[in-house]
Scaffold this active site. Structure first.
Site: not given
Length: 378
Positions: A166, A250, A370
């Site tokens: 990520r 998320s 995130e």
């Protein structure tokens, strides 16, 4: 280069927060996007680009700067130097899930497990998006980007983007600036031309999510259909009528920790090994070489642990929210912070900080957000 009347960012982000920017530009073509960015950079004003708005958490105050909306679209199929593969070059503003749908319709494998992920193609390499064992890094060949420092357009191989879990050199991590400030104009993917027949699924994570055995055979279309259904059950497919989908996906990253730290967590916490980087080449000065080459060193692989499990087992169940707050955890997925109806960024940030504190107190681990945070702090 159309400059438009600024729209409240709460109307353009999936988390539904954000004030009105000072200036907004719609870039409908790559040339318009390049021109807009060069003009903004020349002024020295604050700026950011906006695609699908699915990975942004924007504060309540007006943004004092320019928002450039990337509205470019288009998919071009190209030959691949590898037999049995094809390449797709895609405009940065193109909808990600539409790209997945097109690849599946053309019998091209490599993106199908990432069906239903919101956002645009240009954001995919920045975040190295992934789902069920597939990641952008596995199929990305190169990107065309414009560099803020030079203002020049260049083609950059995927290997030079620092793609990791990520992350990439282009990502604004919370509390830091990206290693390279640039905006993606297009991305090129190389996909296996497998057709529309049934075949075995290689990835154990995807097989597990879809209830398949190693010997089961399914088509790309079947995988896409069932991934979309699985994500919908978790509130991870955008739906205006479902507040559980009014989120940035998320909100916290699954944490990557050392193997020794992972052993301090309860055995029930889901975890997955992360492939270690290859050891660098050992250089021995000629003057120090005695004929012996030291044995290669090895270390335990890092471990990715489930942030959702940590949140729930810190006592914060699905649907948790403070009294009278309009921000809450999804009722389907404890990893998603949701806007239950006109929640402010302040309310969502308060909930996020509380989650971080509870997980840290219970497990000694600080979860990292995130999405990209603009005008808001945790």
């Amino acid at each position: 280069m159309p400059e438009i009347t600024p729209i409240p960012l709460a109307q353009l982000t999936t988390l539904r927060t954000g004030g009105v920017p000072e200036r907004m530009i719609d870039a409908l073509s790559t040339d318009e996007l390049v021109e807009a960015l060069r003009d903004v950079w020349a002024t020295g004003d604050e700026w950011f680009v906006l695609g699908g708005g699915s990975n942004l958490f924007v504060g309540d105050d007006p943004f004092e700067g320019t928002v450039v909306r990337i509205l470019t679209r288009g998919i071009e199929r190209l030959p691949s130097p590898r037999p049995g593969f094809a390449r797709l070059r895609v405009a940065a503003g193109h909808d990600w899930d539409d790209l997945v749908a097109v690849s599946v319709s053309e019998g091209l494998a490599g993106l199908e497990a990432m069906s239903g992920i919101p956002g645009t193609v240009g954001a995919a390499p920045v975040q190295n998006i992934g789902a069920y064992g597939q990641e952008t890094v596995q199929t990305l060949v190169e990107v065309e980007l414009i560099d803020e420092t030079t203002g020049e357009v260049e083609t950059v191989p995927a290997a030079d983007l620092g793609l990791g879990f990520r992350t990439s050199v282009l990502k604004h991590h919370y509390g830091s600036v990206p290693a390279r400030r640039a905006v993606i104009l297009s991305a090129t993917f190389e996909l296996a031309d497998v057709g529309h027949g049934e075949r075995r699924i290689a990835g154990a994570q995807l097989r597990g999510a879809l209830g398949l055995t190693e010997d089961d055979t399914v088509s790309l279309a079947w995988v896409r259909e069932h991934v979309l259904a699985t994500r919908a059950r978790k509130g991870m497919v955008l739906d205006d009528a479902d507040p559980d989908t009014h989120s940035a996906g998320s909100f916290f990253q699954n944490a990557v920790v050392s193997a020794s730290f992972a052993r301090t967590l309860p055995d029930a916490c889901p975890r997955w090994p992360v492939a270690p980087d290859l050891d660098p080449v050992v250089v021995i000065p000629l003057s120090a070489y005695d004929g012996l080459v030291p044995a290669p060193t090895s270390r335990e692989s890092d471990v990715k642990v489930s942030a959702g499990w940590l949140i729930e087992n810190a006592g914060l169940r699905k649907g948790f929210r403070f009294p009278r707050s309009r921000a809450g955890l999804s009722t389907k997925h404890a990893l998603a912070l949701t806007n239950r109806g006109n929640a402010t960024a302040t309310e969502l940030a308060e909930l996020a900080r509380y989650i971080q504190s509870r997980v840290a107190a219970e497990f000694g681990l600080v979860l990292q957000p995130e999405p990209v945070l603009i005008g808001v702090e945790l």
